[in-house]
Design a protein around this motif. Structure first.
Motif, PDB file in Angstrom:
ATOM      1  N   ARG A  21      12.160   5.044 -13.022  1.00 17.27           N
ATOM      2  CA  ARG A  21      12.822   5.638 -14.186  1.00 17.27           C
ATOM      3  C   ARG A  21      14.130   4.906 -14.426  1.00 17.27           C
ATOM      4  O   ARG A  21      14.660   4.239 -13.534  1.00 17.27           O
ATOM      5  CB  ARG A  21      13.076   7.127 -13.950  1.00 17.27           C
ATOM      6  N   TYR A  22      14.634   5.001 -15.646  1.00 19.14           N
ATOM      7  CA  TYR A  22      15.903   4.375 -15.976  1.00 19.14           C
ATOM      8  C   TYR A  22      16.933   5.464 -16.219  1.00 19.14           C
ATOM      9  O   TYR A  22      16.761   6.290 -17.107  1.00 19.14           O
ATOM     10  CB  TYR A  22      15.756   3.518 -17.227  1.00 19.14           C
ATOM     11  N   PRO A  25      23.190   3.644 -18.343  1.00 21.80           N
ATOM     12  CA  PRO A  25      23.801   4.022 -19.628  1.00 21.80           C
ATOM     13  C   PRO A  25      22.911   3.671 -20.819  1.00 21.80           C
ATOM     14  O   PRO A  25      22.134   2.719 -20.761  1.00 21.80           O
ATOM     15  CB  PRO A  25      25.086   3.177 -19.659  1.00 21.80           C
ATOM     16  N   ARG A  26      23.024   4.475 -21.856  1.00 20.35           N
ATOM     17  CA  ARG A  26      22.347   4.174 -23.127  1.00 20.35           C
ATOM     18  C   ARG A  26      23.423   4.062 -24.196  1.00 20.35           C
ATOM     19  O   ARG A  26      24.248   4.946 -24.357  1.00 20.35           O
ATOM     20  CB  ARG A  26      21.360   5.290 -23.490  1.00 20.35           C
ATOM     21  N   GLU A  27      23.418   2.927 -24.890  1.00 20.10           N
ATOM     22  CA  GLU A  27      24.481   2.650 -25.856  1.00 20.10           C
ATOM     23  C   GLU A  27      24.335   3.520 -27.102  1.00 20.10           C
ATOM     24  O   GLU A  27      23.248   3.967 -27.432  1.00 20.10           O
ATOM     25  CB  GLU A  27      24.426   1.183 -26.282  1.00 20.10           C
ATOM     26  N   GLY A  28      25.451   3.691 -27.805  1.00 21.78           N
ATOM     27  CA  GLY A  28      25.432   4.432 -29.053  1.00 21.78           C
ATOM     28  C   GLY A  28      24.954   3.574 -30.204  1.00 21.78           C
ATOM     29  O   GLY A  28      24.690   2.385 -30.037  1.00 21.78           O
ATOM     30  N   SER A  29      24.886   4.179 -31.368  1.00 21.14           N
ATOM     31  CA  SER A  29      24.352   3.473 -32.536  1.00 21.14           C
ATOM     32  C   SER A  29      25.187   2.260 -32.906  1.00 21.14           C
ATOM     33  O   SER A  29      24.652   1.251 -33.364  1.00 21.14           O
ATOM     34  CB  SER A  29      24.292   4.418 -33.727  1.00 21.14           C
ATOM     35  N   ILE A  32      24.098  -0.626 -30.832  1.00 22.13           N
ATOM     36  CA  ILE A  32      22.750  -1.047 -31.227  1.00 22.13           C
ATOM     37  C   ILE A  32      22.822  -1.845 -32.527  1.00 22.13           C
ATOM     38  O   ILE A  32      22.206  -2.900 -32.660  1.00 22.13           O
ATOM     39  CB  ILE A  32      21.840   0.182 -31.399  1.00 22.13           C
ATOM     40  N   THR A  35      24.072  -5.296 -31.842  1.00 17.19           N
ATOM     41  CA  THR A  35      23.022  -6.142 -31.263  1.00 17.19           C
ATOM     42  C   THR A  35      22.071  -6.628 -32.350  1.00 17.19           C
ATOM     43  O   THR A  35      21.708  -7.804 -32.398  1.00 17.19           O
ATOM     44  CB  THR A  35      22.225  -5.342 -30.210  1.00 17.19           C
ATOM     45  N   LEU A  36      21.699  -5.712 -33.240  1.00 16.35           N
ATOM     46  CA  LEU A  36      20.789  -6.073 -34.329  1.00 16.35           C
ATOM     47  C   LEU A  36      21.436  -7.115 -35.225  1.00 16.35           C
ATOM     48  O   LEU A  36      20.793  -8.070 -35.657  1.00 16.35           O
ATOM     49  CB  LEU A  36      20.427  -4.819 -35.142  1.00 16.35           C
ATOM     50  N   ARG A 125      13.445   4.254 -33.657  1.00 19.86           N
ATOM     51  CA  ARG A 125      14.562   4.159 -32.728  1.00 19.86           C
ATOM     52  C   ARG A 125      15.827   4.682 -33.405  1.00 19.86           C
ATOM     53  O   ARG A 125      15.799   4.995 -34.600  1.00 19.86           O
ATOM     54  CB  ARG A 125      14.699   2.702 -32.275  1.00 19.86           C
ATOM     55  N   PRO A 126      16.926   4.795 -32.651  1.00 21.93           N
ATOM     56  CA  PRO A 126      18.086   5.524 -33.199  1.00 21.93           C
ATOM     57  C   PRO A 126      18.577   5.079 -34.586  1.00 21.93           C
ATOM     58  O   PRO A 126      18.912   5.917 -35.400  1.00 21.93           O
ATOM     59  CB  PRO A 126      19.163   5.302 -32.135  1.00 21.93           C
ATOM     60  N   LEU A 127      18.607   3.769 -34.863  1.00 18.25           N
ATOM     61  CA  LEU A 127      19.120   3.341 -36.176  1.00 18.25           C
ATOM     62  C   LEU A 127      18.165   3.787 -37.269  1.00 18.25           C
ATOM     63  O   LEU A 127      16.964   3.585 -37.170  1.00 18.25           O
ATOM     64  CB  LEU A 127      19.237   1.820 -36.227  1.00 18.25           C
TER      65      LEU A 127
END
Lengths: 297, 317
Positions: A21-22, A25-29, A32, A35-36, A125-127
């Motif tokens: 499992r992971y 941390p999970r980054e916020g929008s 993301i 990165t995009l 996904r979040p975006l």
């Protein structure tokens, strides 16, 4: 498929960890989106894609830098008091290359995800669709801006090396950079919208060429005819129809080194600014609407 | 497991109309941990339900929550912890599966090195080996389905929506995929909502089955309930239909109601005098021995998911 033990071993001997499992941390929008944006910017120049896809953007960039290199060479070797071409006008003179770059690379950012339907994976996904469309547009804008910025900076460095007046050069260069940013935003919006609607790469390229190169040719011709017929306001009004004539019109009004056939002045200046803003906003709204529509299918 | 005993998905009166087309009508269901099958013919509303739960489509009416987040306001939060494998092709052909899964993990909010590590892990789990470095355009359907599954798992979601994961696969690949789906639910500890229009598939892998028909909920219950013993027996003997019919006729004479079903004889629940544990079995064995037939199979008959459509469809009509 290899057999994988169902329980992770706890004895310390690692053969296979099973599913891990992971919980990092999970980054916020915002991250993301950044990165995009970076990925999109790289993809516009073929970076992180196949070798073949780097040819077109870098060939065009080399072609647009070549005249600037020659100018700098001449400038350094022979005494001169000013650049043979202003920073803003250099972009105007190489507009064919800028337009071709936009036409050929916009489908990479705006058609691919729609044509192959990978947009569905992004939107799951979040975006959201709106953020996705805006980030793509920003990538394209910055890619185009960088495309015009490279020869501009080269000319600037050459001018300083040749000992031209620094404050004049800085002013001219900064004005050009601001105008180029606006131009890039407009051209990215137009080519992006065209590419997101016509998903075949060929159609998208042809559509963008029509909108940028052919339309601008027609506008320039009509402007010249109107000017020679002494129909000055007609000549200036026609200039509202193309991003390139908007660019040169505004550069003329701002005294940034481009002279249009009929000077853009008085009430025309706010009209030019307004039309440029409306055109940009319209393209953005169109892009957002397009991605939202595709996303809900 | 993240989810504990709480329901993973709840919907209440969920409705979606496209103009006059009613894709979903007043759907109220609960989905728990483990593997849940969502069954229905094409157009039954399965994909619509998934898109609504992901927040990609707005429902016409009703409410739903996924992992405790309301779909109306928590769409972004839901999409952060949920994976989605769409039904149709959605892979760019000029990118390798490895690069693509890393990118998709980052789009879900994982950092660069975490995304790389997870992508490698997940691609191994779905069974994409050396081919992960090749552009996906050259993949077979089976490999594409694996790559699609890998991107859905890349960010270690708490729930995955798998829309027709066995679509277009040959029987062997289908079995592999179903085994993988089962492992995601049990070993990986990720709740799964998997759709299929093939009922038999979901019988094998899901803990719970929801049956949709024309946007209506037909039934929602544990898979075991669908497959309850019906009380009937199935008998098969070595030989052809002649042997089957000989056995059937002989059994009928002894008071059992028999009918042929494929190569087997189906025996209705035995009458009271034979209902005693094993009595019917003994009788069948003896009859087969008397006739000199080789008994190949003697098993209790179970219900099939297909029956749900027949039964409940008839009730509704």
């Amino acid at each position: 498929m290899p057999e994988i033990p169902t329980e992770s071993p706890r004895t310390g001997v690692i053969h296979d960890l099973g599913y891990r499992r992971y919980d990092g941390p999970r980054e916020g929008s915002a991250t993301i989106a950044r990165t995009l944006f970076t990925t999109g910017l790289r993809h516009a120049y073929g970076l992180g894609r196949s070798g073949k896809s780097k040819v077109m953007p870098f060939l065009l960039l080399a072609m647009s830098v070549l005249p600037a290199t020659i100018v700098v060479g001449v400038l350094v070797l022979t005494p001169a008091t000013s650049l043979p071409v202003s920073y803003a006008d250099y972009t105007n003179q190489t507009q064919l290359l800028v337009s071709l770059f936009a036409a050929s690379q916009a489908p990479v950012l705006f058609s691919r995800d729609l044509r192959h339907r990978s947009i569905v994976l992004y939107l799951a996904r979040p975006l959201g669709a709106t953020a996705f469309a805006l980030v793509r547009w920003l990538s394209m804008t910055v890619a185009l801006w960088a495309f015009t910025l490279v020869p501009t900076l080269l000319l600037f460095v050459g001018a300083l090396l040749a000992g031209l007046d620094t404050s004049d050069q800085v002013t001219g260069m900064l004005k050009a950079v601001v105008l180029q940013a606006g131009l890039a935003a407009l051209v990215a919006g137009i080519t992006g919208l065209i590419s997101s609607v016509s998903l075949r790469r060929g159609f998208a390229v042809v559509g963008s060429v029509m909108a940028l190169i052919v339309l601008t040719g027609v506008v320039t011709a009509v402007q010249a005819i109107s000017a020679s017929e002494d129909a000055d306001s007609a000549s200036v009004a026609v200039g509202l129809a193309s991003p390139w004539s908007l660019y040169s019109g505004l550069a003329d009004a701002w005294d940034a080194g481009i002279t249009t056939q009929v000077p853009v002045d008085g009430a025309w200046v706010p009209v030019y600014v307004l039309v440029a803003l409306l055109l940009g906003a319209g393209c953005l709204l169109g892009l957002v609407a397009r991605f939202q529509k595709v996303g809900s299918r | 497991m993240h989810t504990g005993g709480l329901p993973v998905i709840t919907t209440a009166g969920l409705t979606k109309h496209y103009g006059t087309v009613h894709a979903l009508t007043d759907l109220t269901v609960e989905v728990g941990a483990g593997v849940t099958g969502l069954v229905g013919a094409n157009g039954a509303g399965k994909s619509t339900l998934i898109k609504i739960l992901l927040g990609l489509l707005e429902p016409t009416g009703g409410h739903a929550s996924v992992l405790g987040h309301d779909i109306e306001h928590g769409g972004q939060e839901i999409r952060r912890v949920v994976g989605y494998m769409p039904e149709h092709d959605c892979l760019p052909p000029d990118v390798s599966a490895s690069d693509f899964v890393v990118h998709m993990a980052r789009m879900s909010g994982l950092g660069s090195s975490a995304a790389r590590e997870r992508a490698a892990d997940v691609l191994r789990h779905v069974g994409l080996d050396e081919e992960r470095y090749r552009p996906m355009g050259g993949y077979s359907t089976g490999m594409k389905q694996r790559a699609k599954l890998a991107q859905a798992l890349a960010h270690d979601p708490q729930l995955v929506f798998l829309d027709e994961p066995t679509n277009g696969l040959d029987p062997a690949a289908r079995t592999d995929m179903l085994r993988l789906v089962q492992r995601i639910g049990s070993d990986f500890g990720i709740a799964v909502l998997v759709t299929s229009h093939l009922l038999g598939e979901l019988e094998q892998v899901s803990d719970h089955v929801i049956v949709l028909d024309g946007g209506h909920l037909l039934r929602s219950s544990a898979t075991g309930d669908f497959l309850q013993r019906t009380g009937s027996l199935l008998v098969e003997v070595i030989g052809t239909e002649t042997e089957r019919d000989r056995l059937g006729e002989a059994l009928a004479q002894r008071g059992l109601t028999c009918r042929p079903r494929g190569p087997m004889v189906s025996i209705d629940p035995p009458p009271p005098e034979l209902a005693l544990e094993g009595a019917a079995h003994d009788l069948i064995r003896d009859v087969a021995a008397e006739l000199g037939l080789g008994l190949m199979r003697l098993q209790p008959d179970r219900g099939h998911l297909e029956d749900v459509f027949l039964e409940e469809g008839a009730t509704r009509a």
